[in-house]
Write a protein that holds these residues in place. Structure first.
Motif, PDB file in Angstrom:
ATOM      1  N   VAL A  62      -1.245 -11.115 -14.738  1.00  0.00           N
ATOM      2  CA  VAL A  62      -0.366 -10.384 -13.826  1.00  0.00           C
ATOM      3  C   VAL A  62      -1.043  -9.134 -13.257  1.00  0.00           C
ATOM      4  N   PRO A  63      -1.684  -8.284 -14.093  1.00  0.00           N
ATOM      5  CA  PRO A  63      -2.398  -7.133 -13.512  1.00  0.00           C
ATOM      6  C   PRO A  63      -3.483  -7.544 -12.528  1.00  0.00           C
ATOM      7  N   ALA A  64      -4.236  -8.606 -12.860  1.00  0.00           N
ATOM      8  CA  ALA A  64      -5.301  -9.054 -11.958  1.00  0.00           C
ATOM      9  C   ALA A  64      -4.730  -9.573 -10.639  1.00  0.00           C
ATOM     10  N   SER A  65      -3.635 -10.326 -10.715  1.00  0.00           N
ATOM     11  CA  SER A  65      -3.008 -10.847  -9.497  1.00  0.00           C
ATOM     12  C   SER A  65      -2.479  -9.712  -8.629  1.00  0.00           C
ATOM     13  N   PHE A  66      -1.832  -8.747  -9.268  1.00  0.00           N
ATOM     14  CA  PHE A  66      -1.302  -7.588  -8.547  1.00  0.00           C
ATOM     15  C   PHE A  66      -2.417  -6.801  -7.866  1.00  0.00           C
ATOM     16  N   LEU A  67      -3.508  -6.576  -8.587  1.00  0.00           N
ATOM     17  CA  LEU A  67      -4.611  -5.782  -8.026  1.00  0.00           C
ATOM     18  C   LEU A  67      -5.378  -6.546  -6.951  1.00  0.00           C
ATOM     19  N   SER A  68      -5.464  -7.864  -7.077  1.00  0.00           N
ATOM     20  CA  SER A  68      -6.197  -8.644  -6.079  1.00  0.00           C
ATOM     21  C   SER A  68      -5.588  -8.461  -4.691  1.00  0.00           C
ATOM     22  N   GLN A  69      -4.257  -8.403  -4.644  1.00  0.00           N
ATOM     23  CA  GLN A  69      -3.568  -8.198  -3.366  1.00  0.00           C
ATOM     24  C   GLN A  69      -3.553  -6.725  -2.957  1.00  0.00           C
ATOM     25  N   SER A  70      -3.360  -5.841  -3.928  1.00  0.00           N
ATOM     26  CA  SER A  70      -3.291  -4.411  -3.635  1.00  0.00           C
ATOM     27  C   SER A  70      -4.616  -3.890  -3.099  1.00  0.00           C
ATOM     28  N   LEU A  71      -5.714  -4.375  -3.646  1.00  0.00           N
ATOM     29  CA  LEU A  71      -7.022  -3.935  -3.179  1.00  0.00           C
ATOM     30  C   LEU A  71      -7.263  -4.366  -1.732  1.00  0.00           C
ATOM     31  N   TYR A  72      -6.786  -5.565  -1.393  1.00  0.00           N
ATOM     32  CA  TYR A  72      -6.956  -5.991   0.000  1.00  0.00           C
ATOM     33  C   TYR A  72      -6.122  -5.121   0.936  1.00  0.00           C
ATOM     34  N   LEU A  73      -4.917  -4.771   0.513  1.00  0.00           N
ATOM     35  CA  LEU A  73      -4.092  -3.872   1.322  1.00  0.00           C
ATOM     36  C   LEU A  73      -4.774  -2.512   1.481  1.00  0.00           C
ATOM     37  N   ALA A  74      -5.424  -2.035   0.415  1.00  0.00           N
ATOM     38  CA  ALA A  74      -6.163  -0.777   0.498  1.00  0.00           C
ATOM     39  C   ALA A  74      -7.306  -0.882   1.506  1.00  0.00           C
ATOM     40  N   ILE A 100     -15.010  -5.647  -5.809  1.00  0.00           N
ATOM     41  CA  ILE A 100     -14.055  -5.446  -6.899  1.00  0.00           C
ATOM     42  C   ILE A 100     -12.830  -6.322  -6.657  1.00  0.00           C
ATOM     43  N   GLY A 101     -12.410  -6.427  -5.407  1.00  0.00           N
ATOM     44  CA  GLY A 101     -11.299  -7.303  -5.066  1.00  0.00           C
ATOM     45  C   GLY A 101     -11.612  -8.754  -5.353  1.00  0.00           C
ATOM     46  N   ALA A 102     -12.843  -9.168  -5.025  1.00  0.00           N
ATOM     47  CA  ALA A 102     -13.258 -10.541  -5.310  1.00  0.00           C
ATOM     48  C   ALA A 102     -13.236 -10.808  -6.811  1.00  0.00           C
ATOM     49  N   MET A 103     -13.679  -9.834  -7.593  1.00  0.00           N
ATOM     50  CA  MET A 103     -13.707  -9.989  -9.053  1.00  0.00           C
ATOM     51  C   MET A 103     -12.299 -10.131  -9.624  1.00  0.00           C
ATOM     52  N   THR A 104     -11.377  -9.269  -9.194  1.00  0.00           N
ATOM     53  CA  THR A 104     -10.010  -9.332  -9.720  1.00  0.00           C
ATOM     54  C   THR A 104      -9.307 -10.623  -9.289  1.00  0.00           C
ATOM     55  N   THR A 105      -9.595 -11.086  -8.077  1.00  0.00           N
ATOM     56  CA  THR A 105      -9.005 -12.344  -7.612  1.00  0.00           C
ATOM     57  C   THR A 105      -9.542 -13.514  -8.420  1.00  0.00           C
ATOM     58  N   CYS A 219     -11.434   2.968 -11.303  1.00  0.00           N
ATOM     59  CA  CYS A 219     -12.711   3.548 -11.708  1.00  0.00           C
ATOM     60  C   CYS A 219     -13.883   2.709 -11.198  1.00  0.00           C
ATOM     61  N   LEU A 220     -13.738   1.391 -11.217  1.00  0.00           N
ATOM     62  CA  LEU A 220     -14.791   0.528 -10.661  1.00  0.00           C
ATOM     63  C   LEU A 220     -14.953   0.763  -9.161  1.00  0.00           C
ATOM     64  N   VAL A 221     -13.835   0.915  -8.463  1.00  0.00           N
ATOM     65  CA  VAL A 221     -13.884   1.189  -7.030  1.00  0.00           C
ATOM     66  C   VAL A 221     -14.556   2.533  -6.765  1.00  0.00           C
ATOM     67  N   LEU A 222     -14.229   3.529  -7.569  1.00  0.00           N
ATOM     68  CA  LEU A 222     -14.834   4.849  -7.406  1.00  0.00           C
ATOM     69  C   LEU A 222     -16.344   4.777  -7.621  1.00  0.00           C
ATOM     70  N   THR A 223     -16.763   4.040  -8.633  1.00  0.00           N
ATOM     71  CA  THR A 223     -18.200   3.888  -8.903  1.00  0.00           C
ATOM     72  C   THR A 223     -18.881   3.158  -7.758  1.00  0.00           C
ATOM     73  N   SER A 224     -18.255   2.093  -7.277  1.00  0.00           N
ATOM     74  CA  SER A 224     -18.809   1.330  -6.158  1.00  0.00           C
ATOM     75  C   SER A 224     -18.879   2.172  -4.894  1.00  0.00           C
ATOM     76  N   SER A 225     -17.863   2.989  -4.657  1.00  0.00           N
ATOM     77  CA  SER A 225     -17.855   3.833  -3.460  1.00  0.00           C
ATOM     78  C   SER A 225     -18.920   4.922  -3.541  1.00  0.00           C
ATOM     79  N   LYS A 226     -19.156   5.442  -4.741  1.00  0.00           N
ATOM     80  CA  LYS A 226     -20.227   6.431  -4.915  1.00  0.00           C
ATOM     81  C   LYS A 226     -21.581   5.821  -4.557  1.00  0.00           C
ATOM     82  N   TYR A 227     -21.784   4.579  -4.987  1.00  0.00           N
ATOM     83  CA  TYR A 227     -23.034   3.875  -4.655  1.00  0.00           C
ATOM     84  C   TYR A 227     -23.179   3.713  -3.146  1.00  0.00           C
ATOM     85  N   GLN A 228     -22.099   3.313  -2.476  1.00  0.00           N
ATOM     86  CA  GLN A 228     -22.145   3.144  -1.027  1.00  0.00           C
ATOM     87  C   GLN A 228     -22.469   4.452  -0.319  1.00  0.00           C
TER      88      GLN A 228
END
Length: 243
Positions: A62-74, A100-105, A219-228
């Motif tokens: 359930v958390p992964a499904s919720f985040l997979s859609q929420s990350l795309y909306l973000a 990160i969205g691909a991973m959660t999906t 936190c994964l998104v923050l780390t990924s964004s720092k790299y970008q």
């Protein structure tokens, strides 16, 4: 005025320093919440009358499904922000969120398949919810591949942003698929408009697992964004001071 506000508080430099400031608090609190919720859900909640113990995978699925859609909306919000106000950080966030969205999906699909074996008697079914989620996974991968195929970052950012916005039509399809079509997938147990259909003994650790998982993925998104940012801003003088 809105443009001035966005550019003032969404500069890559300000973002990096703010991320470093709050990251430890988000990470450790989320880790504790998720571990407690997971232990609670796996070992201290009652067995489901219909599904037995197989339902316990909801504390991951359930958390992964919720985040997979929420990350795309973000990503869609970031795309609009970039195209309308030309905020560079928004463009960085789009490509930072995508993997990160691909991973959660992927986690949502795999955990759903594991759940489906004892529940439906099959690990895969071309069900409306499952199929639309698979399309979301493919969209994530396609956006990553498309962006990486360009040597010109500006062109890549613009095209990716437009495609993200167009692809956002799939999110309400995923959400409402169990209501619009006859599917094997059960309806949502938690909604904003109706009383939860799940027992409260199972509900509380589920809510905790969603909150904890959300924080860890953030936190994964923050780390990924720092790299970008470090890659895209590497020629700037302030980056050398930061590093």
């Amino acid at each position: 005025m809105i443009k001035k506000f966005i550019h003032q508080f969404a500069s890559p430099k300000t973002y990096l320093y703010q991320v470093n400031r709050f990251y430890p608090y988000i990470f450790y609190s989320s880790l504790v919440i998720y571990i407690i919720s997971l232990i609670w859900g796996l070992f201290f909640t009652p067995e489901d009358f219909v599904q037995g113990n197989s339902y316990r995978i909801i504390y991951l699925h359930v958390p992964a499904s919720f985040l997979s859609q929420s990350l795309y909306l973000a990503m869609a919000v970031a795309s609009v922000t970039y195209l309308v106000w030309r905020v560079k950080l928004a463009a960085y966030l789009i490509i930072a969120i995508a993997p990160i969205g691909a991973m959660t999906t992927f986690i949502a699909l795999i955990s759903g398949s594991i759940w489906g074996i004892p529940t439906w008697g099959t690990w895969w079914q071309w069900d409306a919810r499952i199929t639309s989620t698979l399309i979301l996974f493919i969209m994530y991968l396609g956006l990553i591949s498309l962006h990486n195929s360009f040597s010109n970052f500006e062109k890549a950012d613009k095209l990716t942003s437009w495609l993200v916005i167009i692809g956002a039509v799939n999110i309400p399809i995923i959400k409402k698929s169990v209501d619009w079509w006859s599917t094997l997938h059960q309806s949502a147990s938690i909604t904003l408009t109706e009383k939860p259909t799940i027992d409260v003994l199972m509900l509380y650790p589920l809510i905790g697992s969603i909150i904890g998982f959300l924080g860890l993925i953030t936190c994964l998104v923050l780390t990924s964004s720092k790299y970008q940012i470090l890659i895209r801003e590497k020629t700037k003088s302030w980056i050398r001071d930061y590093v």
